[in-house]
Design an enzyme around this catalytic site. Structure first.
Site, mmCIF file in Angstrom:
data_model
loop_
_atom_site.group_PDB
_atom_site.id
_atom_site.type_symbol
_atom_site.label_atom_id
_atom_site.label_comp_id
_atom_site.label_asym_id
_atom_site.label_seq_id
_atom_site.Cartn_x
_atom_site.Cartn_y
_atom_site.Cartn_z
ATOM 1 N N ARG A 1 0.838 -1.213 0.000
ATOM 2 C CA ARG A 1 0.000 0.000 0.000
ATOM 3 C C ARG A 1 0.869 1.257 0.000
ATOM 4 O O ARG A 1 0.488 2.299 -0.543
ATOM 5 C CB ARG A 1 -0.979 -0.008 1.198
ATOM 6 C CG ARG A 1 -1.840 1.230 1.242
ATOM 7 C CD ARG A 1 -3.159 1.101 2.009
ATOM 8 N NE ARG A 1 -3.097 0.259 3.179
ATOM 9 C CZ ARG A 1 -2.495 0.577 4.328
ATOM 10 N NH1 ARG A 1 -1.882 1.741 4.456
ATOM 11 N NH2 ARG A 1 -2.481 -0.260 5.337
ATOM 12 N N LYS B 1 -7.022 5.159 -19.947
ATOM 13 C CA LYS B 1 -7.376 5.520 -21.318
ATOM 14 C C LYS B 1 -6.189 5.274 -22.250
ATOM 15 O O LYS B 1 -5.759 4.152 -22.384
ATOM 16 C CB LYS B 1 -7.893 6.963 -21.339
ATOM 17 C CG LYS B 1 -8.899 7.283 -20.200
ATOM 18 C CD LYS B 1 -10.200 6.505 -20.296
ATOM 19 C CE LYS B 1 -11.056 6.553 -19.032
ATOM 20 N NZ LYS B 1 -11.393 7.876 -18.539
ATOM 21 N N TYR C 1 -14.774 16.089 -17.081
ATOM 22 C CA TYR C 1 -15.197 14.692 -16.959
ATOM 23 C C TYR C 1 -16.280 14.604 -15.873
ATOM 24 O O TYR C 1 -16.122 15.185 -14.787
ATOM 25 C CB TYR C 1 -13.971 13.854 -16.583
ATOM 26 C CG TYR C 1 -14.282 12.405 -16.325
ATOM 27 C CD1 TYR C 1 -14.635 11.558 -17.364
ATOM 28 C CD2 TYR C 1 -14.233 11.880 -15.037
ATOM 29 C CE1 TYR C 1 -14.931 10.228 -17.133
ATOM 30 C CE2 TYR C 1 -14.522 10.547 -14.794
ATOM 31 C CZ TYR C 1 -14.873 9.730 -15.844
ATOM 32 O OH TYR C 1 -15.168 8.421 -15.615
ATOM 33 N N ASP D 1 -5.832 17.988 -16.277
ATOM 34 C CA ASP D 1 -6.172 16.610 -16.603
ATOM 35 C C ASP D 1 -5.732 16.389 -18.055
ATOM 36 O O ASP D 1 -6.348 16.895 -18.984
ATOM 37 C CB ASP D 1 -7.684 16.417 -16.413
ATOM 38 C CG ASP D 1 -8.139 15.001 -16.720
ATOM 39 O OD1 ASP D 1 -7.408 14.266 -17.417
ATOM 40 O OD2 ASP D 1 -9.253 14.632 -16.280
HETATM 41 C C1 LIG Z 1 -11.825 8.455 -17.307
HETATM 42 C C2 LIG Z 1 -11.431 9.826 -16.973
HETATM 43 C C3 LIG Z 1 -11.176 10.209 -15.638
HETATM 44 C C4 LIG Z 1 -11.375 9.264 -14.465
HETATM 45 O O1 LIG Z 1 -10.466 8.214 -14.496
HETATM 46 P P1 LIG Z 1 -10.782 6.710 -13.976
HETATM 47 O O2 LIG Z 1 -9.531 5.977 -14.329
HETATM 48 O O3 LIG Z 1 -12.007 6.225 -14.704
HETATM 49 O O4 LIG Z 1 -11.025 6.821 -12.512
HETATM 50 C C5 LIG Z 1 -10.766 11.508 -15.407
HETATM 51 N N1 LIG Z 1 -10.616 12.389 -16.427
HETATM 52 C C6 LIG Z 1 -10.856 12.054 -17.709
HETATM 53 C C7 LIG Z 1 -10.674 13.080 -18.780
HETATM 54 C C8 LIG Z 1 -11.270 10.770 -18.027
HETATM 55 O O5 LIG Z 1 -11.512 10.463 -19.306
#
Ligand SMILES: *Cc1c(COP(=O)(O)O)cnc(C)c1O
Length: 381
Positions: free
Chosen positions: A46, A188, A98, A163
């Site tokens: 962890r 992603k 998001y 992000d």
């Molecule tokens: C999917 C996504 C998130 C969240 O990420 P997870 O891995 O699903 O928790 C945050 N920002 C964007 C732009 C995303 O596409």
């Protein structure tokens, strides 16, 4: 070293003990200590694991930053970051966020405002703790000027968090443009194969990095060693994949731009896109997300996207396979109709995550289904 070389070599030195070219997966929860409190760098997964360290070295390098912290998911990373905030702090975010980020803040005592970029000066006067935004945005692929916004936030003493999930470090490095923290959902493009969920935070600030690692450990938002290993495996081909995602997205955008059933097309690689100039200045590519507003009713739009053979109807994005999504009924379904329309998310809006298949086949799939729909529409009832 350039990007693709770093992607293959950083953090991937062969195993010192056995020479294994691909480092092993350390599937262990705990580590032997030589004396009480005397570890060889790790004590409990962890808090840390060699697979996290290797992936962190690579992500930091690809983002041209000093430190990275990997977490269980994108939202796990947001939790590790948000644990720094104090009750009464405020966070401002720019439109095009998001959905999960919005939901996260709505469930905290943090005062959270989603604003138009034109309102930035007014909101920065209140000295918020953070400015948070995505560029390109979701799902309309608007572009925000990173350098300009970071410099305004800095004057207010506000941290800027970007992000960078849609652009990836292959096409955009926000730390070089003044951002304090780069946040990723590695689920992603970074993982890239739709088989692993993960998140990461990258920064040049040692205090922030220490806070992220402490929070990951204390909240428990660590990934599994296997997930970190899989993410590393995906990252090695990020540069190659992004070139193909972009090539295919451009081909589809150009095909659809002249199609009679298309009302609007949103792809920052097109010269006609309002953010094209800023995108070209701050990005080295335009990624693989394309949104299209078809001149179709809700019913016909849903029929169209259900019939594609190569675009799978699913949420998420950034994998090698093409996906299609209908924001109005999927990701943005919880927003009241009037507000949703004002945001530009109409019933005919469709978001494509363009994969790395051969572009001719993808265009053919879209074209075939659009032709079928035109025939149905033209037929006398
Ligand atoms: C999917 C996504 C998130 C969240 O990420 P997870 O891995 O699903 O928790 C945050 N920002 C964007 C732009 C995303 O596409």
């Amino acid at each position: 070293m350039k990007f693709k070389t770093r992607a293959i070599h950083i953090g991937s030195e062969p195993d010192a003990q056995t020479g294994a070219v691909i480092p092993p997966i350390y599937m262990t929860s705990t580590f032997e200590q030589d004396a009480p409190g005397q570890t060889r760098g790790y004590d409990y997964t962890r808090a840390g694991n060699p697979n996290f360290t290797r992936l962190e070295e690579l992500l930091a390098s690809l983002e041209e930053g000093k430190f990275a912290t990997v977490c269980s998911s994108g939202l796990g990373a947001l939790s590790a970051m948000a644990a720094m905030l104090n009750p009464g702090d405020s966070v401002i975010a720019l439109k095009g966020l998001y959905g999960g980020t919005y939901r996260f803040f709505k469930n905290t005592p943090i005062s959270f405002h989603v604003i138009d970029v034109e309102q930035i000066d007014e909101y920065l006067e209140q000295k918020p703790a953070w400015l948070l935004f995505e560029t390109p945005t979701n799902p309309l692929l608007d572009i925000y000027d990173i350098r300009k916004l970071c410099s305004k936030a800095k004057s207010a003493g506000t941290l800027t968090i970007i992000d960078n999930t849609f652009a990836t470090p292959c096409f955009q490095n926000p730390l070089n443009l003044g951002a304090d923290i780069v946040w990723h959902s590695t689920t992603k493009y970074i993982g890239g194969h739709s088989d692993v969920v993960g998140g990461a935070l990258v920064t040049n600030d040692t205090n922030l990095d220490e806070a992220f690692k402490f929070n990951r450990m204390s909240i428990g938002v660590n990934p599994s060693p296997f997930d970190a290993w899989l993410t590393m495996r995906g990252l090695k081909t990020l540069g190659l994949r992004m070139e193909h995602h972009q090539r295919n997205a451009m081909a589809i955008s150009e095909f659809l731009a002249s199609h009679p059933l298309v009302g609007k097309i949103y792809y920052p690689g097109l010269k006609a896109h309002p953010g094209h100039e800023v995108a070209s200045a701050q990005m080295t590519g335009y990624s693989g997300m394309v949104s299209v507003e078809f001149n179709l009713s809700l019913e016909d739009t849903l029929r169209l996207i259900k019939n594609f053979k190569l675009f799978t109807l699913a949420e998420s994005l950034g994998g090698v396979e093409s996906l299609v999504n209908h924001p109005a009924t999927m990701t943005h379904a919880s927003i009241p109709d009037k507000e949703r329309m004002e945001m530009g998310i109409s019933d005919g809006l469709v978001r494509f995550s363009v994969g790395i298949e051969d572009p001719e086949d993808l265009i053919n799939d879209i074209n075939t289904q659009l032709e079928k729909l035109s025939m149905v529409k033209a037929a006398p009832s």
